[in-house]
Scaffold this motif. Structure first.
Motif, PDB file in Angstrom:
ATOM      1  N   UNK A 271       0.819  -1.204   0.000  1.00 30.77           N
ATOM      2  CA  UNK A 271       0.000   0.000   0.000  1.00 30.77           C
ATOM      3  C   UNK A 271       0.852   1.254   0.000  1.00 30.77           C
ATOM      4  N   UNK A 272       0.471   2.212   0.842  1.00 41.19           N
ATOM      5  CA  UNK A 272       1.138   3.517   0.852  1.00 41.19           C
ATOM      6  C   UNK A 272       1.648   3.849   2.253  1.00 41.19           C
ATOM      7  N   UNK A 273       2.677   3.143   2.711  1.00 41.24           N
ATOM      8  CA  UNK A 273       3.277   3.512   3.998  1.00 41.24           C
ATOM      9  C   UNK A 273       3.968   4.865   3.877  1.00 41.24           C
ATOM     10  N   UNK A 274       4.406   5.416   4.985  1.00 39.21           N
ATOM     11  CA  UNK A 274       5.072   6.714   4.967  1.00 39.21           C
ATOM     12  C   UNK A 274       6.323   6.670   4.088  1.00 39.21           C
ATOM     13  N   UNK A 275       6.768   7.830   3.649  1.00 39.49           N
ATOM     14  CA  UNK A 275       7.947   7.914   2.792  1.00 39.49           C
ATOM     15  C   UNK A 275       9.162   7.285   3.464  1.00 39.49           C
ATOM     16  N   UNK A 276       9.286   7.458   4.775  1.00 39.88           N
ATOM     17  CA  UNK A 276      10.418   6.893   5.504  1.00 39.88           C
ATOM     18  C   UNK A 276      10.394   5.357   5.448  1.00 39.88           C
ATOM     19  N   UNK A 277       9.203   4.771   5.611  1.00 42.06           N
ATOM     20  CA  UNK A 277       9.084   3.317   5.561  1.00 42.06           C
ATOM     21  C   UNK A 277       9.396   2.802   4.164  1.00 42.06           C
ATOM     22  N   UNK A 376      -2.878   0.613   9.136  1.00 40.11           N
ATOM     23  CA  UNK A 376      -1.925   1.713   9.309  1.00 40.11           C
ATOM     24  C   UNK A 376      -2.088   2.764   8.210  1.00 40.11           C
ATOM     25  N   UNK A 377      -2.214   2.303   6.976  1.00 42.24           N
ATOM     26  CA  UNK A 377      -2.363   3.223   5.847  1.00 42.24           C
ATOM     27  C   UNK A 377      -3.594   4.107   5.989  1.00 42.24           C
ATOM     28  N   UNK A 378      -4.685   3.523   6.417  1.00 46.63           N
ATOM     29  CA  UNK A 378      -5.952   4.247   6.414  1.00 46.63           C
ATOM     30  C   UNK A 378      -6.133   5.193   7.592  1.00 46.63           C
ATOM     31  N   UNK A 379      -5.398   4.951   8.703  1.00 48.62           N
ATOM     32  CA  UNK A 379      -5.566   5.831   9.864  1.00 48.62           C
ATOM     33  C   UNK A 379      -4.375   6.759  10.083  1.00 48.62           C
ATOM     34  N   UNK A 384       1.050   9.053   2.223  1.00 47.94           N
ATOM     35  CA  UNK A 384       1.347  10.027   1.152  1.00 47.94           C
ATOM     36  C   UNK A 384       0.166  10.347   0.246  1.00 47.94           C
ATOM     37  N   UNK A 385      -0.775   9.411   0.058  1.00 46.72           N
ATOM     38  CA  UNK A 385      -1.859   9.642  -0.898  1.00 46.72           C
ATOM     39  C   UNK A 385      -3.073  10.322  -0.271  1.00 46.72           C
ATOM     40  N   UNK A 386      -3.021  10.618   1.007  1.00 49.14           N
ATOM     41  CA  UNK A 386      -4.145  11.319   1.626  1.00 49.14           C
ATOM     42  C   UNK A 386      -4.148  12.783   1.191  1.00 49.14           C
ATOM     43  N   UNK A 387      -5.337  13.288   0.865  1.00 50.74           N
ATOM     44  CA  UNK A 387      -5.473  14.665   0.391  1.00 50.74           C
ATOM     45  C   UNK A 387      -6.672  15.294   1.099  1.00 50.74           C
ATOM     46  N   UNK A 388      -6.413  16.096   2.091  1.00 46.71           N
ATOM     47  CA  UNK A 388      -7.495  16.658   2.913  1.00 46.71           C
ATOM     48  C   UNK A 388      -7.978  17.988   2.344  1.00 46.71           C
ATOM     49  N   UNK A 494      -2.401  17.742   4.903  1.00 45.76           N
ATOM     50  CA  UNK A 494      -2.024  16.372   4.574  1.00 45.76           C
ATOM     51  C   UNK A 494      -0.696  16.462   3.835  1.00 45.76           C
ATOM     52  N   UNK A 495       0.008  15.338   3.647  1.00 40.40           N
ATOM     53  CA  UNK A 495       1.326  15.414   2.998  1.00 40.40           C
ATOM     54  C   UNK A 495       1.290  16.167   1.677  1.00 40.40           C
ATOM     55  N   UNK A 496       2.063  17.260   1.599  1.00 38.59           N
ATOM     56  CA  UNK A 496       2.147  18.048   0.365  1.00 38.59           C
ATOM     57  C   UNK A 496       1.026  19.035   0.155  1.00 38.59           C
ATOM     58  N   UNK A 497       0.116  19.160   1.104  1.00 40.20           N
ATOM     59  CA  UNK A 497      -1.018  20.084   0.966  1.00 40.20           C
ATOM     60  C   UNK A 497      -1.001  21.072   2.128  1.00 40.20           C
ATOM     61  N   UNK A 498      -0.743  22.347   1.829  1.00 44.40           N
ATOM     62  CA  UNK A 498      -0.648  23.356   2.884  1.00 44.40           C
ATOM     63  C   UNK A 498      -1.278  24.669   2.440  1.00 44.40           C
ATOM     64  N   UNK A 499      -1.611  25.479   3.425  1.00 44.78           N
ATOM     65  CA  UNK A 499      -2.146  26.824   3.188  1.00 44.78           C
ATOM     66  C   UNK A 499      -1.239  27.821   3.884  1.00 44.78           C
ATOM     67  N   UNK A 500      -0.738  28.815   3.137  1.00 40.26           N
ATOM     68  CA  UNK A 500       0.074  29.900   3.679  1.00 40.26           C
ATOM     69  C   UNK A 500      -0.700  31.204   3.501  1.00 40.26           C
ATOM     70  N   UNK A 501      -0.851  31.961   4.581  1.00 45.09           N
ATOM     71  CA  UNK A 501      -1.547  33.247   4.518  1.00 45.09           C
ATOM     72  C   UNK A 501      -0.528  34.385   4.595  1.00 45.09           C
ATOM     73  N   UNK A 502      -0.669  35.370   3.709  1.00 41.72           N
ATOM     74  CA  UNK A 502       0.240  36.522   3.663  1.00 41.72           C
ATOM     75  C   UNK A 502      -0.574  37.808   3.762  1.00 41.72           C
ATOM     76  N   UNK A 503       0.005  38.764   4.467  1.00 45.93           N
ATOM     77  CA  UNK A 503      -0.619  40.072   4.605  1.00 45.93           C
ATOM     78  C   UNK A 503      -0.278  40.901   3.367  1.00 45.93           C
ATOM     79  N   UNK A 504      -1.299  41.376   2.664  1.00 50.76           N
ATOM     80  CA  UNK A 504      -1.082  42.230   1.498  1.00 50.76           C
ATOM     81  C   UNK A 504      -1.114  43.704   1.881  1.00 50.76           C
ATOM     82  N   UNK A 505      -2.025  44.051   2.794  1.00 52.78           N
ATOM     83  CA  UNK A 505      -2.127  45.432   3.282  1.00 52.78           C
ATOM     84  C   UNK A 505      -2.138  45.390   4.792  1.00 52.78           C
TER      85      UNK A 505
END
Length: 513
Positions: A271-277, A376-379, A384-388, A494-505
């Motif tokens: 399956x899809x164990x962690x990258x380290x595994x 393990x993969x599902x919880x 790596x393939x989880x995308x929230x 989730x792995x590879x999915x992030x949100x960054x907030x920046x102040x414009x004004x």
């Protein structure tokens, strides 16, 4: 009273069958509980987006994608009946997963005994890789079903020297071609297998032309079926070419390395164990090679018909795709799902090729490992393939206001966010792309990005940058934003999915809910 050997053997068969079915049921329950409620994923959202369109628009959209239309057409009618809730939409894939199990059993029984066939089906059903895609609204279980059906009818067709099962082989071939383009590699492998069998037909000294003459009926009928399939598939190919072919709306696939081959087999079996595994397992490849050498040399003899066919279809397509990927990268483990039935059959064959005591230990350990890795993969949050994407949408709903803007990179990831986002902030993509109009995503330009930011600065207080699926320019976006604007929030979902907030004004204060 002592039971006869026949009755004892019958009882063992019943016990073996019950054990396998209990394991399959346990795996399905685990998968249903842990995956069904998870967020919609990128590929699912794209299928759902296409399926909600009219039939002509659906065909046009699919022709500009990298897939064939059968699954999207099925999904179109499925959601007309059952709706677009992602949990319900995923049931179509699960249905094909269930249908594949008896088909594979019948195919395996054509060439092996009861125990090998049932164990191979059990490995398929317990595979964390297969179960993950059995609960994804995508074409992969349809592809596996078509592959299993094609194996069944090809073996029957071939063993009858082309006299029988022609129609079944033709229909399963058409089903496969319209399930996924990669089905073509299975047909190539079948062709190579037939050529090899003809060439090595005994007696070896017999001229090749005479060997071909012996198999003349099989060859003629095979060519007729392939020509008919080509003629029926050609209209779709012409439609794809007339529509501009696969537009730039898909993730960037990097050129593969030998690491990716090992990784693909790890995915199929573990399956899809962690990258380290994954890295740890791949680093042990010398030991794995020695283990395979032991497995193939120390086993007891077991009669398997057409054994070369399953060995070839388990490994040759991977080699072909790997070689082609040096010209155009297309190597993705999920696209190679069609090799898993043959691979799992070979695994079952090997595991049961020892004495009963050793086989029992090996089979038990292997199946327990698969069930454990499935859980393990599902919880695990590091899968790596989880995308929230639902988590991203909920977060933006609560924090982004109408005075803010949401910028999404890569542009095609707007599909899963748009599925559940109901907030007030406007959404743009990096680079800018309108998903409502057909056409490729424009290339990224740093100067255009800077110009867009200058406009956003005059209109919005802050920008929420959603980053996932790096298309080769993600680092440029992050570097520019970090050096020109103040980052006030960074949140990973989730792995590879992030949100960054920046102040414009700076005439507004940023608060996170």
């Amino acid at each position: 009273m002592e039971q006869s050997p026949i009755i004892q053997k019958h009882h063992k068969h019943i016990l073996f069958t019950i054990s396998m079915f209990c394991l399959i049921g346990l795996a399905i329950i685990i998968n249903y509980i842990t995956v069904s409620s998870q967020s919609i994923r990128l590929d699912e959202s794209q299928s759902l987006w296409a399926a909600t369109k009219s039939i002509p628009a659906l065909l046009t959209w699919t022709s500009q994608d990298v897939h064939v239309p059968l699954y999207n057409l099925m999904l179109h009618f499925w959601i007309q009946i059952f709706g677009t809730n992602i949990a319900v939409v995923r049931r179509l894939s699960f249905m094909f997963f269930l249908l594949t199990l008896p088909v594979l059993y019948k195919a395996f029984r054509q060439v092996s005994n009861y125990r090998v066939s049932l164990l191979a089906v059990t490995i398929f059903a317990l595979s964390p890789f297969i179960l993950w895609y059995s609960d994804e609204a995508r074409m992969y279980t349809l592809f596996a079903f078509a592959t299993g059906l094609n194996h069944l009818y090809f073996i029957k067709f071939y063993n009858s020297n082309g006299e029988k099962w022609k129609f079944g082989y033709f229909l399963s071939t058409m089903l496969g071609l319209f399930s996924h383009y990669f089905f073509f590699f299975l047909l190539v492998t079948q062709f190579i297998y037939m050529l090899g069998i003809i060439y090595f037909t005994k007696p070896r000294q017999l001229p090749l032309l005479q060997k071909i003459q012996i198999r003349k009926g099989l060859i003629i009928r095979y060519v007729q079926i392939m020509l008919l399939c080509a003629v029926l598939f050609l209209p779709w190919v012409m439609f794809v070419l007339s529509s501009g072919a696969a537009a730039n709306t898909q993730p960037l696939i990097p050129a593969p390395t030998t690491y990716n081959i090992f990784q693909a087999f790890i995915n199929f079996l573990l399956g899809f164990p962690s990258t380290q595994v994954q890295t740890l397992v791949i680093s042990l490849w010398p030991l794995i090679v020695l283990l395979f050498f032991f497995i193939f040399t120390r086993r007891r003899s077991m009669h398997i018909k057409n054994s070369g066919y399953f060995l070839l279809t388990a490994f040759l397509p991977i080699v072909i795709v790997f070689a082609i990927s040096f010209i155009r990268p297309i190597f993705l483990s999920r696209y190679l799902i069609f090799v898993t039935p043959s691979l799992f059959f070979v695994c079952a064959w090997m595991l049961l090729s020892y004495s009963k005591r050793i086989s029992s230990v090996l089979v038990t350990a292997f199946l327990v490992m698969m069930v454990s890795l499935l859980l393990y993969q599902n919880i695990s949050n590091s899968t790596p393939v989880k995308e929230d994407y639902v988590g991203v949408s909920d977060y933006l709903d609560q924090n982004a206001t109408e005075s803010d803007v949401i910028a999404i990179s890569a542009p095609f990831t707007i599909y899963p966010i748009a599925y559940s986002y109901t907030g007030q902030a406007g959404i743009v993509t990096i680079p800018q792309w309108d998903l409502y109009n057909s056409g490729p995503i424009p290339p990224f330009s740093l100067s255009s990005f800077q110009q867009n930011l200058a406009t956003y600065t005059t209109e919005y207080n802050r920008i929420y940058v959603v980053l996932s699926y790096d298309q080769g320019y993600e680092s440029k976006i992050k570097n520019y934003m970090d050096t020109h604007y103040k980052r006030v929030i960074q949140k990973t979902f989730s792995p590879g999915l992030e949100v960054d907030a920046y102040q414009l004004r700076y005439d507004a204060v940023l608060t996170e809910k």
